[in-house]
Write an enzyme that holds these catalytic residues in place. Sequence first.
Site, mmCIF file in Angstrom:
data_model
loop_
_atom_site.group_PDB
_atom_site.id
_atom_site.type_symbol
_atom_site.label_atom_id
_atom_site.label_comp_id
_atom_site.label_asym_id
_atom_site.label_seq_id
_atom_site.Cartn_x
_atom_site.Cartn_y
_atom_site.Cartn_z
ATOM 1 C CE1 TYR A 1 -84.854 111.756 -109.408
ATOM 2 C CE2 TYR A 1 -85.134 112.471 -106.808
ATOM 3 C CZ TYR A 1 -85.796 111.878 -108.503
ATOM 4 O OH TYR A 1 -87.054 111.337 -108.044
ATOM 5 C CE LYS B 1 -87.592 113.333 -111.421
ATOM 6 N NZ LYS B 1 -87.877 112.633 -112.879
ATOM 7 C CB SER C 1 -90.122 113.448 -107.387
ATOM 8 O OG SER C 1 -89.599 113.265 -105.942
HETATM 9 C C1 UD1 Z 1 -85.765 109.010 -101.947
HETATM 10 C C2 UD1 Z 1 -85.090 110.362 -102.537
HETATM 11 C C3 UD1 Z 1 -86.194 111.199 -103.526
HETATM 12 C C4 UD1 Z 1 -86.704 110.343 -104.313
HETATM 13 C C5 UD1 Z 1 -87.082 108.922 -104.187
HETATM 14 C C6 UD1 Z 1 -87.019 108.454 -105.507
HETATM 15 C C7 UD1 Z 1 -83.635 110.846 -100.789
HETATM 16 C C8 UD1 Z 1 -83.375 111.646 -99.440
HETATM 17 N N1 UD1 Z 1 -84.662 110.807 -101.199
HETATM 18 O O1 UD1 Z 1 -86.965 109.332 -101.440
HETATM 19 O O2 UD1 Z 1 -85.884 112.530 -103.619
HETATM 20 O O3 UD1 Z 1 -87.479 110.996 -105.166
HETATM 21 O O4 UD1 Z 1 -86.210 108.097 -103.271
HETATM 22 O O5 UD1 Z 1 -87.027 106.807 -105.545
HETATM 23 O O6 UD1 Z 1 -82.831 109.847 -101.064
HETATM 24 N N2 UD1 Z 1 -85.033 104.103 -95.021
HETATM 25 C C9 UD1 Z 1 -84.116 103.236 -93.950
HETATM 26 N N3 UD1 Z 1 -83.181 102.484 -94.396
HETATM 27 C C10 UD1 Z 1 -82.876 102.147 -95.788
HETATM 28 C C11 UD1 Z 1 -83.493 103.037 -96.977
HETATM 29 C C12 UD1 Z 1 -84.466 103.901 -96.392
HETATM 30 O O7 UD1 Z 1 -84.524 103.691 -92.940
HETATM 31 O O8 UD1 Z 1 -82.134 101.284 -95.905
HETATM 32 C C13 UD1 Z 1 -85.786 105.170 -94.746
HETATM 33 C C14 UD1 Z 1 -85.333 106.578 -95.134
HETATM 34 O O9 UD1 Z 1 -84.696 107.246 -94.187
HETATM 35 C C15 UD1 Z 1 -86.692 107.218 -95.476
HETATM 36 C C16 UD1 Z 1 -87.576 105.865 -95.982
HETATM 37 O O10 UD1 Z 1 -86.849 104.990 -95.405
HETATM 38 O O11 UD1 Z 1 -87.419 107.667 -94.152
HETATM 39 C C17 UD1 Z 1 -87.849 105.865 -97.391
HETATM 40 O O12 UD1 Z 1 -86.681 106.009 -97.890
HETATM 41 P P1 UD1 Z 1 -86.587 106.020 -99.535
HETATM 42 O O13 UD1 Z 1 -87.178 104.725 -99.912
HETATM 43 O O14 UD1 Z 1 -84.859 105.942 -99.814
HETATM 44 O O15 UD1 Z 1 -87.333 106.905 -100.338
HETATM 45 P P2 UD1 Z 1 -87.204 108.734 -99.973
HETATM 46 O O16 UD1 Z 1 -85.861 109.036 -99.029
HETATM 47 O O17 UD1 Z 1 -88.459 109.110 -99.176
#
Ligand code: UD1
Length: 339
Positions: A151, A155, A126
Amino acid sequence: MAKILVTGGCGYIGSHTIVDLINNGFEVVSIDNLSRSQASILDGVKKITGKEIQNFEVDLSNDGELKSIYKDLKDIDGIIHFAAYKAVGESVEHPLLYYKNNIGSLVNILEASKALNIPHFVFSSSCTIYGNVQKLPVDENAPMGMAESPYGMTKQMGEAIVNDFVKANADHQSILLRYFNPVGAHYSAEIGELPIGVPANLVPYITQTAMGIRQELTIFGDDYDTRDGSCIRDYVHVMDIANAHTKALQYMLDGKMQQNCDVFNLGTGNGVSVLEAVASFEKVNNLSLNYKIGPRRQGDVVAVYADNSKAIQQLGWQVQYDLDEMMRSAWEWQKKLSS
Ligand code: UD1
């Protein structure tokens, strides 16, 4: 015809990869204990490919259980190891669960690859291993950052374990694939992601909100130093991710490895903000999403997107799907799930 063992074959990326492998002439068997997935996803795989996939319902972290099916794992040419837990928050609450499952399973499946003389191994890594990056886009030579969670640590450790294993076993080769943000679903909507409980990831949260399962999406912060204040990620279509696995295996089978272990970023190279992702979803699906701006989420990095040139040049990987197609297919899958 090469035969590939896919662990976690009933999971999100695993099932899409099985489809791509079959479309490229591979034979596939799966090991999945269904702890975070459903066997019915293989019905979707069958609808798409016409092939019945055999799944061994075995807990890979249980050494004895895995050994009991060694006799069924003959003539396998390669392993793609997806089976792992992936919820960041849960890993902080239950670190040992993550170390036991993710690390224990990896050690056991590598032992199996040695015992059964299976020379090729693909490991799901990842972009989380980079942490807060200094230079964007991030390439494979960037140093690993501090793991934000158990997690993320699994990785980082997983990559090290695979590296050490192939170093000590010269007849084994491995490719580590670092996924950025896999989203979307097969265009047929026969398979897709099955989130458990309240989704932590953005796209399933968007689709569940649009479906009315969640009341509203909270955007985690609009005060970051980015073009619109929301975080930037590299969303990549799950079928593109799937195809990279097929290409990685083919690369090893064709004898193209220059060293025993190699690593590739899998992202589109495009940084997309949370607000842009939401706007794409609304536009392609002609919907208006209920969302509000909330506080930052602890542990989020500001921006990360891939330098994917190594995968393109070496593996011959090509990104086929754009953000709109990711959002369209994710919504089609949600509608199917909710129907
Ligand atoms: C997350 C994990 C990452 C992991 C991946 C696996 C974290 C900090 N990182 O990545 O380690 O490999 O998932 O699936 O959890 N967002 C919102 N509202 C929401 C959900 C997300 O604004 O309800 C935003 C987040 O702040 C982020 C983006 O959407 O900027 C993507 O979020 P997400 O899908 O959770 O992925 P990652 O955080 O990049």
